[in-house]
Design an enzyme around this catalytic site. Structure first.
Site, PDB file in Angstrom:
ATOM      1  N   LYS A  35       0.847  -1.197   0.000  1.00 29.53           N
ATOM      2  CA  LYS A  35       0.000   0.000   0.000  1.00 29.53           C
ATOM      3  C   LYS A  35       0.879   1.242   0.000  1.00 29.53           C
ATOM      4  CE  LYS A  35      -4.406   0.118   2.355  1.00 29.53           C
ATOM      5  NZ  LYS A  35      -5.014   0.110   3.689  1.00 29.53           N
TER       6      LYS A  35
HETATM    7  C1  E4P Z   1      -8.378   0.792   3.709  1.00 31.41           C
HETATM    8  O1  E4P Z   1      -7.539   0.148   3.118  1.00 31.41           O
HETATM    9  C2  E4P Z   1      -8.172   1.428   5.029  1.00 31.41           C
HETATM   10  O2  E4P Z   1      -7.475   0.526   5.852  1.00 31.41           O
HETATM   11  C3  E4P Z   1      -9.463   1.713   5.748  1.00 31.41           C
HETATM   12  O3  E4P Z   1     -10.598   1.348   4.986  1.00 31.41           O
HETATM   13  C4  E4P Z   1      -9.543   3.056   6.379  1.00 31.41           C
HETATM   14  O4  E4P Z   1     -10.795   3.199   6.981  1.00 31.41           O
HETATM   15  P1  E4P Z   1     -11.114   4.283   8.115  1.00 31.41           P
HETATM   16  O5  E4P Z   1     -11.515   5.543   7.437  1.00 31.41           O
HETATM   17  O6  E4P Z   1     -12.259   3.672   8.870  1.00 31.41           O
HETATM   18  O7  E4P Z   1      -9.875   4.422   8.945  1.00 31.41           O
END
Ligand code: E4P
Length: 215
Positions: A83
């Site tokens: 990522k």
């Molecule tokens: C996605 O890859 C992220 O880990 C995640 O969906 C972030 O979500 P949040 O806005 O609840 O932190």
């Protein structure tokens, strides 16, 4: 549609894997910080539990540092997707890594133009954070719709991971739009299967069955 679990918690991953519907996992530094397991050990254990892609985030901020960090993370298991936040440094790194065959999930996507550049840089996945847009009174799902249209217009193969999911309605809307993947927190994943009328129906059938069994 593929369903990923948005967590770094091994118990949650084991449980959802046992339901037979788990296609992958996404983690992020915040989710990893909640677990009491050394980072690399945690990543390897998660990758052993799921056969699909497991997204693990780079924390370097300059392309020349992101690239070696991503290569190292990618070496931890065969099913890693690295990522990388979508900014200019992230795009530079993604171009290099995708040319090496490393799967990149460009994250923290909040605009269609960011998603367009991510696809052009060769990202395997993009993650629009719809819940965080909803939180500031935008309509997150509109972003998903725009990205899907752009990718279809130019036949990009980048898959859209609908992220920052807050409730089952987000998953249903993502599915109606034809998003490739939704990454879903455990609490929402459980809610996807639940309906009060199903519970009431089961109770009533079991009560009535007692009458049949008593005859
Ligand atoms: C996605 O890859 C992220 O880990 C995640 O969906 C972030 O979500 P949040 O806005 O609840 O932190």
């Amino acid at each position: 549609m593929k369903l990923f679990l948005d967590t770094a918690n091994l118990q949650e991953i084991r449980e959802v894997a046992s339901w037979g519907i788990l296609d992958g996992v996404t983690t992020n530094p915040t989710l990893c910080s909640r677990e009491n397991v050394p980072f690399e050990k945690l990543v390897k254990e998660i990758c052993d539990l799921v056969s699909g892609p497991v997204s693990v985030e780079c924390v370097s901020t300059r392309a020349e540092e992101i690239v070696p960090e991503a290569r190292k993370l990618n070496g931890l298991a065969p099913n890693i997707a690295v990522k990388i936040p979508v900014n200019l440094e992230g795009l530079k790194a993604t171009r290099v890594l995708s040319a090496e065959g490393i799967k990149v999930n460009m994250t923290l996507v909040f605009s269609p133009s960011q998603a367009l550049l991510a696809a052009k840089a060769g990202a395997a996945f993009v993650s629009p954070f719809i819940g965080r847009l909803d939180d500031i009174s935008h309509h997150g799902m509109e972003l998903v719709e725009q990205i899907l249209t752009i990718y279809e217009n130019y036949s990009f193969e980048t898959e859209v991971i609908v992220a920052s999911v807050r409730h089952p309605g987000h998953v249903v809307e993502a599915a109606l739009l034809g998003a490739h993947i939704a990454t879903v927190p455990y609490s929402v994943m459980e809610k996807l299967a639940k309906h009060p009328l199903t519970d009431i129906g089961i109770d009533r059938f079991l009560q009535d069955w007692k009458k049949v069994a008593g005859k």
